[in-house]
Design a protein around this motif. Structure first.
Motif, PDB file in Angstrom:
ATOM      1  N   VAL A 199       0.838  -1.211   0.000  1.00 29.34           N
ATOM      2  CA  VAL A 199       0.000   0.000   0.000  1.00 29.34           C
ATOM      3  C   VAL A 199       0.866   1.252   0.000  1.00 29.34           C
ATOM      4  O   VAL A 199       0.586   2.232  -0.704  1.00 29.34           O
ATOM      5  CB  VAL A 199      -0.953  -0.010   1.214  1.00 29.34           C
ATOM      6  N   GLN A 200       1.943   1.233   0.803  1.00 30.23           N
ATOM      7  CA  GLN A 200       2.846   2.389   0.867  1.00 30.23           C
ATOM      8  C   GLN A 200       3.514   2.640  -0.482  1.00 30.23           C
ATOM      9  O   GLN A 200       3.646   3.789  -0.921  1.00 30.23           O
ATOM     10  CB  GLN A 200       3.909   2.159   1.947  1.00 30.23           C
ATOM     11  N   ARG A 201       3.934   1.587  -1.148  1.00 28.98           N
ATOM     12  CA  ARG A 201       4.556   1.745  -2.471  1.00 28.98           C
ATOM     13  C   ARG A 201       3.567   2.335  -3.472  1.00 28.98           C
ATOM     14  O   ARG A 201       3.925   3.166  -4.311  1.00 28.98           O
ATOM     15  CB  ARG A 201       5.068   0.394  -2.963  1.00 28.98           C
ATOM     16  N   CYS A 202       2.327   1.895  -3.367  1.00 28.16           N
ATOM     17  CA  CYS A 202       1.296   2.420  -4.262  1.00 28.16           C
ATOM     18  C   CYS A 202       1.125   3.916  -4.052  1.00 28.16           C
ATOM     19  O   CYS A 202       1.093   4.696  -5.014  1.00 28.16           O
ATOM     20  CB  CYS A 202      -0.027   1.688  -4.014  1.00 28.16           C
ATOM     21  N   ARG A 203       1.025   4.339  -2.804  1.00 24.53           N
ATOM     22  CA  ARG A 203       0.829   5.766  -2.508  1.00 24.53           C
ATOM     23  C   ARG A 203       2.033   6.599  -2.923  1.00 24.53           C
ATOM     24  O   ARG A 203       1.896   7.711  -3.425  1.00 24.53           O
ATOM     25  CB  ARG A 203       0.539   5.943  -1.017  1.00 24.53           C
ATOM     26  N   GLU A 204       3.222   6.063  -2.718  1.00 22.71           N
ATOM     27  CA  GLU A 204       4.422   6.804  -3.109  1.00 22.71           C
ATOM     28  C   GLU A 204       4.525   6.963  -4.617  1.00 22.71           C
ATOM     29  O   GLU A 204       5.097   7.941  -5.105  1.00 22.71           O
ATOM     30  CB  GLU A 204       5.668   6.101  -2.560  1.00 22.71           C
ATOM     31  N   ALA A 205       3.973   6.014  -5.351  1.00 22.63           N
ATOM     32  CA  ALA A 205       4.011   6.098  -6.815  1.00 22.63           C
ATOM     33  C   ALA A 205       2.987   7.091  -7.347  1.00 22.63           C
ATOM     34  O   ALA A 205       3.267   7.833  -8.293  1.00 22.63           O
ATOM     35  CB  ALA A 205       3.768   4.716  -7.427  1.00 22.63           C
ATOM     36  N   MET A 206       1.793   7.119  -6.747  1.00 20.45           N
ATOM     37  CA  MET A 206       0.723   7.912  -7.356  1.00 20.45           C
ATOM     38  C   MET A 206       0.491   9.287  -6.717  1.00 20.45           C
ATOM     39  O   MET A 206       0.056  10.227  -7.401  1.00 20.45           O
ATOM     40  CB  MET A 206      -0.585   7.120  -7.339  1.00 20.45           C
ATOM     41  N   MET A 207       0.786   9.463  -5.430  1.00 20.00           N
ATOM     42  CA  MET A 207       0.429  10.715  -4.775  1.00 20.00           C
ATOM     43  C   MET A 207       1.192  11.938  -5.292  1.00 20.00           C
ATOM     44  O   MET A 207       0.625  13.031  -5.341  1.00 20.00           O
ATOM     45  CB  MET A 207       0.594  10.586  -3.264  1.00 20.00           C
ATOM     46  N   PRO A 208       2.469  11.826  -5.692  1.00 23.99           N
ATOM     47  CA  PRO A 208       3.113  13.014  -6.278  1.00 23.99           C
ATOM     48  C   PRO A 208       2.376  13.536  -7.510  1.00 23.99           C
ATOM     49  O   PRO A 208       2.388  14.737  -7.775  1.00 23.99           O
ATOM     50  CB  PRO A 208       4.509  12.494  -6.642  1.00 23.99           C
ATOM     51  N   CYS A 209       1.728  12.641  -8.239  1.00 26.89           N
ATOM     52  CA  CYS A 209       0.948  13.063  -9.418  1.00 26.89           C
ATOM     53  C   CYS A 209      -0.243  13.913  -9.008  1.00 26.89           C
ATOM     54  O   CYS A 209      -0.576  14.904  -9.671  1.00 26.89           O
ATOM     55  CB  CYS A 209       0.457  11.837 -10.189  1.00 26.89           C
ATOM     56  N   ALA A 210      -0.903  13.527  -7.916  1.00 25.62           N
ATOM     57  CA  ALA A 210      -2.063  14.280  -7.442  1.00 25.62           C
ATOM     58  C   ALA A 210      -1.657  15.595  -6.800  1.00 25.62           C
ATOM     59  O   ALA A 210      -2.314  16.625  -6.992  1.00 25.62           O
ATOM     60  CB  ALA A 210      -2.853  13.425  -6.446  1.00 25.62           C
ATOM     61  N   GLU A 211      -0.574  15.573  -6.054  1.00 24.90           N
ATOM     62  CA  GLU A 211      -0.151  16.759  -5.317  1.00 24.90           C
ATOM     63  C   GLU A 211       0.293  17.890  -6.230  1.00 24.90           C
ATOM     64  O   GLU A 211       0.304  19.053  -5.819  1.00 24.90           O
ATOM     65  CB  GLU A 211       0.965  16.381  -4.342  1.00 24.90           C
ATOM     66  N   LYS A 212       0.624  17.573  -7.476  1.00 19.47           N
ATOM     67  CA  LYS A 212       0.954  18.621  -8.449  1.00 19.47           C
ATOM     68  C   LYS A 212      -0.223  19.544  -8.705  1.00 19.47           C
ATOM     69  O   LYS A 212      -0.060  20.680  -9.144  1.00 19.47           O
ATOM     70  CB  LYS A 212       1.380  17.984  -9.782  1.00 19.47           C
ATOM     71  N   TYR A 213      -1.435  19.068  -8.446  1.00 19.46           N
ATOM     72  CA  TYR A 213      -2.650  19.807  -8.790  1.00 19.46           C
ATOM     73  C   TYR A 213      -3.347  20.398  -7.563  1.00 19.46           C
ATOM     74  O   TYR A 213      -4.546  20.665  -7.596  1.00 19.46           O
ATOM     75  CB  TYR A 213      -3.606  18.887  -9.547  1.00 19.46           C
ATOM     76  N   ASN A 214      -2.598  20.618  -6.489  1.00 15.82           N
ATOM     77  CA  ASN A 214      -3.139  21.310  -5.307  1.00 15.82           C
ATOM     78  C   ASN A 214      -4.382  20.607  -4.773  1.00 15.82           C
ATOM     79  O   ASN A 214      -5.485  21.160  -4.761  1.00 15.82           O
ATOM     80  CB  ASN A 214      -3.462  22.766  -5.650  1.00 15.82           C
ATOM     81  N   CYS A 215      -4.193  19.407  -4.293  1.00 16.17           N
ATOM     82  CA  CYS A 215      -5.314  18.595  -3.820  1.00 16.17           C
ATOM     83  C   CYS A 215      -5.276  18.437  -2.307  1.00 16.17           C
ATOM     84  O   CYS A 215      -4.321  18.828  -1.643  1.00 16.17           O
ATOM     85  CB  CYS A 215      -5.265  17.218  -4.469  1.00 16.17           C
ATOM     86  N   ASN A 216      -6.331  17.864  -1.776  1.00 17.62           N
ATOM     87  CA  ASN A 216      -6.385  17.419  -0.386  1.00 17.62           C
ATOM     88  C   ASN A 216      -6.681  15.926  -0.408  1.00 17.62           C
ATOM     89  O   ASN A 216      -7.466  15.460  -1.244  1.00 17.62           O
ATOM     90  CB  ASN A 216      -7.476  18.150   0.388  1.00 17.62           C
ATOM     91  N   SER A 217      -6.099  15.179   0.515  1.00 15.39           N
ATOM     92  CA  SER A 217      -6.265  13.732   0.465  1.00 15.39           C
ATOM     93  C   SER A 217      -6.495  13.151   1.850  1.00 15.39           C
ATOM     94  O   SER A 217      -6.159  13.764   2.871  1.00 15.39           O
ATOM     95  CB  SER A 217      -5.037  13.070  -0.169  1.00 15.39           C
ATOM     96  N   LYS A 218      -7.077  11.950   1.848  1.00 18.23           N
ATOM     97  CA  LYS A 218      -7.351  11.228   3.088  1.00 18.23           C
ATOM     98  C   LYS A 218      -7.172   9.740   2.827  1.00 18.23           C
ATOM     99  O   LYS A 218      -7.677   9.213   1.841  1.00 18.23           O
ATOM    100  CB  LYS A 218      -8.786  11.516   3.543  1.00 18.23           C
ATOM    101  N   LYS A 219      -6.430   9.065   3.717  1.00 16.51           N
ATOM    102  CA  LYS A 219      -6.213   7.629   3.575  1.00 16.51           C
ATOM    103  C   LYS A 219      -7.461   6.865   4.008  1.00 16.51           C
ATOM    104  O   LYS A 219      -8.073   7.181   5.028  1.00 16.51           O
ATOM    105  CB  LYS A 219      -5.021   7.187   4.425  1.00 16.51           C
ATOM    106  N   LEU A 220      -7.827   5.869   3.197  1.00 16.92           N
ATOM    107  CA  LEU A 220      -8.983   5.030   3.501  1.00 16.92           C
ATOM    108  C   LEU A 220      -8.576   3.571   3.336  1.00 16.92           C
ATOM    109  O   LEU A 220      -8.760   2.973   2.280  1.00 16.92           O
ATOM    110  CB  LEU A 220     -10.154   5.357   2.570  1.00 16.92           C
ATOM    111  N   GLY A 221      -8.000   2.997   4.366  1.00 20.54           N
ATOM    112  CA  GLY A 221      -7.525   1.620   4.253  1.00 20.54           C
ATOM    113  C   GLY A 221      -6.447   1.524   3.190  1.00 20.54           C
ATOM    114  O   GLY A 221      -5.411   2.175   3.273  1.00 20.54           O
ATOM    115  N   ASP A 222      -6.695   0.717   2.145  1.00 18.48           N
ATOM    116  CA  ASP A 222      -5.713   0.589   1.070  1.00 18.48           C
ATOM    117  C   ASP A 222      -5.978   1.587  -0.047  1.00 18.48           C
ATOM    118  O   ASP A 222      -5.250   1.615  -1.033  1.00 18.48           O
ATOM    119  CB  ASP A 222      -5.720  -0.840   0.506  1.00 18.48           C
ATOM    120  N   GLY A 223      -7.010   2.408   0.099  1.00 19.86           N
ATOM    121  CA  GLY A 223      -7.351   3.381  -0.937  1.00 19.86           C
ATOM    122  C   GLY A 223      -7.131   4.808  -0.472  1.00 19.86           C
ATOM    123  O   GLY A 223      -6.607   5.067   0.619  1.00 19.86           O
ATOM    124  N   MET A 224      -7.547   5.739  -1.335  1.00 28.18           N
ATOM    125  CA  MET A 224      -7.416   7.155  -1.044  1.00 28.18           C
ATOM    126  C   MET A 224      -8.681   7.887  -1.469  1.00 28.18           C
ATOM    127  O   MET A 224      -9.331   7.508  -2.442  1.00 28.18           O
ATOM    128  CB  MET A 224      -6.223   7.759  -1.795  1.00 28.18           C
TER     129      MET A 224
END
Length: 289
Positions: free
Chosen positions: A72-97
């Motif tokens: 799960v951590q590897r997944c978030r590290e791969a995809m979250m920089p893509c989202a953070e480029k667009y000024n987002c807010n996020s919340k962890k939900l188990g294995d999802g976001m």
């Protein structure tokens, strides 16, 4: 005589009580208006993205909690920089976001980049080490409080994610209406989906994030099909092969026509036009064909 005085006194008292009640009610209504205005300050138009990892429950069961958390951590590290480029807010939900954006097009572009990032992550890895996600997106007016959201907009986004196929991005009609004129985003009509908690079925569209998916249908007959590591069937294009794609999408009695001309999947021309057509004519032409 005493009875008459008492009656007059009681009538005056009742009149005064009624007046006080009306004033109290008016004051309460003024307070409600003020509260509604203050609550309105928390309502914002946003796009909500839900992600979920395919097969995570089975992975945790087979390989244990530590291996599961690491995946799960590897997944978030791969995809979250893509989202953070667009000024987002996020919340962890188990294995999802759950991720939300102020701009709907930003939400879709971020989702496209997240799928591409995981595709690169999976490239060359054994299938047991690969990570695949589903993404669902909905947009609308909702209450945002201290960086968190809840309500119908978020609930529907989660239902859309649950309806999506692995490695895909599904969006609602509200999202589609905001991005359909974008020259960079391509959507295909999926259909209607009945989901829990909604009286009417959701109208869903799929965002095409892999350009091989654009040309798969048009070139599959003339070239040997290739199965990519993310499970998408695409055409094996030669180095100098030119491709012209024509797409038609039906929406509320209107047909949208899009065309793409490219080399090795790179679009060089985009054109689209909305044409209003009679459904009866469509049926007649279909019979002729």
């Amino acid at each position: 005589m005493e009875n008459k005085v008492d009656l007059e006194y009681n009538a005056d008292t009742e009149s005064k009580t009624n007046t006080d009640s009306e004033e109290d009610l008016e004051e309460l209504l003024r307070q409600l208006i003020t509260l509604d205005d203050k609550i309105g300050e928390f309502r914002r138009q946003i796009a909500v993205v839900f992600t979920d990892i395919k097969g995570s429950t089975d992975f945790f069961d087979r390989y244990g909690d530590i291996a599961g958390r690491l995946m799960v951590q590897r997944c978030r590290e791969a995809m979250m920089p893509c989202a953070e480029k667009y000024n987002c807010n996020s919340k962890k939900l188990g294995d999802g976001m759950m991720i939300y954006f102020e701009n709907t097009e930003d939400a879709v572009n971020a989702s496209i980049e997240m799928q591409k990032a995981l595709y690169r992550f999976n490239s060359g890895k054994d299938h047991r080490q690969q990570i695949h996600i589903r993404i669902g997106i909905n947009s609308g007016l909702t209450i945002v409080e201290k960086g968190d959201i809840s309500g119908d907009v978020a609930n529907v986004a989660q239902r859309v994610e649950a309806s999506a196929q692995t490695d895909s991005i599904y969006v609602t009609q509200s999202v589609y209406r905001e991005i359909k004129d974008s020259e960079k985003i391509i959507c295909r009509y999926v259909g209607e989906k009945k989901v829990k908690g909604k009286g009417e079925p959701l109208v869903l569209y799929q965002v095409i994030w892999d350009e091989r998916e654009i040309t798969a249908g048009e070139t599959r007959g003339s070239k040997e099909a290739a199965i990519t590591s993310n499970g998408i069937t695409g055409a094996a294009l030669t180095k100098d092969e030119e491709v012209f794609c024509l797409e038609l999408q039906s929406e509320s009695g209107s047909i949208k026509i899009k065309s793409y001309e490219g080399l090795k999947g790179q679009k060089t021309l985009t054109y689209y036009e909305d044409v209003i057509v009679s459904q009866q004519k469509v049926k007649e032409y279909s019979k002729v064909i």
